[in-house]
Scaffold this motif. Structure first.
Motif, PDB file in Angstrom:
ATOM      1  N   VAL A 191     -55.508 -11.459-115.517  1.00 41.96           N
ATOM      2  CA  VAL A 191     -56.634 -10.940-114.737  1.00 41.96           C
ATOM      3  C   VAL A 191     -56.149 -10.167-113.517  1.00 41.96           C
ATOM      4  N   LEU A 192     -55.194 -10.711-112.787  1.00 41.65           N
ATOM      5  CA  LEU A 192     -54.677 -10.019-111.600  1.00 41.65           C
ATOM      6  C   LEU A 192     -54.021  -8.696-111.981  1.00 41.65           C
ATOM      7  N   ALA A 193     -53.289  -8.692-113.059  1.00 43.11           N
ATOM      8  CA  ALA A 193     -52.658  -7.452-113.525  1.00 43.11           C
ATOM      9  C   ALA A 193     -53.702  -6.432-113.946  1.00 43.11           C
ATOM     10  N   ALA A 194     -54.795  -6.895-114.540  1.00 46.96           N
ATOM     11  CA  ALA A 194     -55.856  -5.973-114.945  1.00 46.96           C
ATOM     12  C   ALA A 194     -56.462  -5.287-113.725  1.00 46.96           C
ATOM     13  N   ILE A 195     -56.657  -6.024-112.666  1.00 47.01           N
ATOM     14  CA  ILE A 195     -57.197  -5.438-111.435  1.00 47.01           C
ATOM     15  C   ILE A 195     -56.183  -4.491-110.810  1.00 47.01           C
ATOM     16  N   ARG A 196     -54.919  -4.880-110.814  1.00 49.20           N
ATOM     17  CA  ARG A 196     -53.878  -4.046-110.221  1.00 49.20           C
ATOM     18  C   ARG A 196     -53.534  -2.833-111.075  1.00 49.20           C
ATOM     19  N   SER A 197     -53.967  -2.833-112.328  1.00 48.21           N
ATOM     20  CA  SER A 197     -53.661  -1.696-113.195  1.00 48.21           C
ATOM     21  C   SER A 197     -54.478  -0.457-112.835  1.00 48.21           C
ATOM     22  N   LEU A 198     -55.623  -0.633-112.213  1.00 48.57           N
ATOM     23  CA  LEU A 198     -56.482   0.511-111.907  1.00 48.57           C
ATOM     24  C   LEU A 198     -55.836   1.482-110.924  1.00 48.57           C
ATOM     25  N   PRO A 199     -55.329   1.034-109.770  1.00 49.61           N
ATOM     26  CA  PRO A 199     -54.588   1.989-108.936  1.00 49.61           C
ATOM     27  C   PRO A 199     -53.256   2.389-109.573  1.00 49.61           C
ATOM     28  N   GLY A 200     -52.729   1.529-110.434  1.00 47.51           N
ATOM     29  CA  GLY A 200     -51.494   1.856-111.139  1.00 47.51           C
ATOM     30  C   GLY A 200     -51.655   3.045-112.060  1.00 47.51           C
ATOM     31  N   VAL A 201     -52.840   3.197-112.647  1.00 49.36           N
ATOM     32  CA  VAL A 201     -53.110   4.355-113.511  1.00 49.36           C
ATOM     33  C   VAL A 201     -52.996   5.639-112.700  1.00 49.36           C
ATOM     34  N   ILE A 202     -53.567   5.630-111.502  1.00 43.59           N
ATOM     35  CA  ILE A 202     -53.504   6.823-110.652  1.00 43.59           C
ATOM     36  C   ILE A 202     -52.054   7.155-110.318  1.00 43.59           C
ATOM     37  N   PHE A 203     -51.282   6.138-109.927  1.00 44.05           N
ATOM     38  CA  PHE A 203     -49.883   6.351-109.570  1.00 44.05           C
ATOM     39  C   PHE A 203     -49.082   6.868-110.764  1.00 44.05           C
ATOM     40  N   LEU A 204     -49.234   6.232-111.924  1.00 37.23           N
ATOM     41  CA  LEU A 204     -48.484   6.642-113.109  1.00 37.23           C
ATOM     42  C   LEU A 204     -48.911   8.018-113.604  1.00 37.23           C
ATOM     43  N   ASP A 205     -50.194   8.338-113.473  1.00 36.58           N
ATOM     44  CA  ASP A 205     -50.649   9.669-113.871  1.00 36.58           C
ATOM     45  C   ASP A 205     -50.058  10.747-112.974  1.00 36.58           C
ATOM     46  N   ILE A 206     -49.956  10.460-111.693  1.00 38.01           N
ATOM     47  CA  ILE A 206     -49.336  11.425-110.784  1.00 38.01           C
ATOM     48  C   ILE A 206     -47.843  11.533-111.090  1.00 38.01           C
ATOM     49  N   PHE A 237     -58.858   4.380-117.319  1.00 34.64           N
ATOM     50  CA  PHE A 237     -59.032   3.209-116.472  1.00 34.64           C
ATOM     51  C   PHE A 237     -59.465   1.965-117.248  1.00 34.64           C
ATOM     52  N   PRO A 238     -60.511   2.024-118.082  1.00 34.61           N
ATOM     53  CA  PRO A 238     -60.824   0.819-118.861  1.00 34.61           C
ATOM     54  C   PRO A 238     -59.757   0.463-119.890  1.00 34.61           C
ATOM     55  N   VAL A 239     -59.069   1.468-120.412  1.00 28.44           N
ATOM     56  CA  VAL A 239     -57.989   1.191-121.370  1.00 28.44           C
ATOM     57  C   VAL A 239     -56.867   0.424-120.682  1.00 28.44           C
ATOM     58  N   ALA A 240     -56.452   0.873-119.503  1.00 28.57           N
ATOM     59  CA  ALA A 240     -55.390   0.181-118.764  1.00 28.57           C
ATOM     60  C   ALA A 240     -55.841  -1.226-118.382  1.00 28.57           C
ATOM     61  N   PHE A 241     -57.084  -1.362-117.959  1.00 31.80           N
ATOM     62  CA  PHE A 241     -57.626  -2.669-117.598  1.00 31.80           C
ATOM     63  C   PHE A 241     -57.558  -3.631-118.780  1.00 31.80           C
ATOM     64  N   LEU A 242     -58.031  -3.171-119.943  1.00 34.24           N
ATOM     65  CA  LEU A 242     -58.035  -4.033-121.133  1.00 34.24           C
ATOM     66  C   LEU A 242     -56.623  -4.330-121.637  1.00 34.24           C
ATOM     67  N   LEU A 243     -55.741  -3.334-121.597  1.00 34.16           N
ATOM     68  CA  LEU A 243     -54.360  -3.582-122.026  1.00 34.16           C
ATOM     69  C   LEU A 243     -53.682  -4.608-121.123  1.00 34.16           C
ATOM     70  N   ALA A 244     -53.905  -4.504-119.818  1.00 33.92           N
ATOM     71  CA  ALA A 244     -53.302  -5.469-118.893  1.00 33.92           C
ATOM     72  C   ALA A 244     -53.924  -6.851-119.071  1.00 33.92           C
ATOM     73  N   LEU A 245     -55.197  -6.905-119.363  1.00 33.04           N
ATOM     74  CA  LEU A 245     -55.872  -8.187-119.544  1.00 33.04           C
ATOM     75  C   LEU A 245     -55.438  -8.881-120.832  1.00 33.04           C
ATOM     76  N   ILE A 246     -55.325  -8.118-121.904  1.00 34.85           N
ATOM     77  CA  ILE A 246     -55.025  -8.695-123.215  1.00 34.85           C
ATOM     78  C   ILE A 246     -53.532  -8.755-123.499  1.00 34.85           C
TER      79      ILE A 246
END
Length: 116
Positions: free
Chosen positions: A42-57, A19-28
């Motif tokens: 910033v918006l992508a970083a916030i949206r990446s958190l539920p995206g991690v769950i979806f992509l992991d599934i 989760f923090p990795v996806a957040f930082l990758l989307a932010l940077i």
């Protein structure tokens, strides 16, 4: 430290670190946001958190990433002669490293398999 305990620490660290990795990758840089494509900021970083769950599934990341973190940590614990506190830090770092590699893989996936 036993390899089994180190594997557990590495797996949990890898799972949580996604989760923090996806957040930082989307932010940077950029990260794939499901149903939207690659985004950054910033918006992508916030949206990446539920995206991690979806992509992991979708890609089985809830099994693969912690499994790799556990395997690396168990391997290090089995053959290392360091103190237990140092091994815990190493196992946590290996879990984070595994999550970082998985996150970077997702960020460059379109370069590997083409646009999706």
């Amino acid at each position: 430290m036993q390899a089994k305990k180190g594997a557990k620490i590495g797996a949990i660290s890898a799972l949580i670190s996604q989760f923090p990795v996806a957040f930082l990758l989307a932010l940077i840089w950029r990260f794939p946001i499901p149903f939207s494509g690659y985004e950054s900021g910033v918006l992508a970083a916030i949206r990446s958190l539920p995206g991690v769950i979806f992509l992991d599934i979708l890609f089985g990341g809830f099994v693969v990433v912690p499994g790799l973190g556990a395997a690396l940590a168990a391997l290090i614990c089995r053959f290392s002669k360091k103190k237990e506190t140092e091994l815990k830090r190493i196992c946590i770092g290996l879990g984070f490293f595994t999550a970082l590699i998985a996150g970077i893989f997702m960020a460059v996936l379109d370069k590997i398999i083409g646009p999706w």
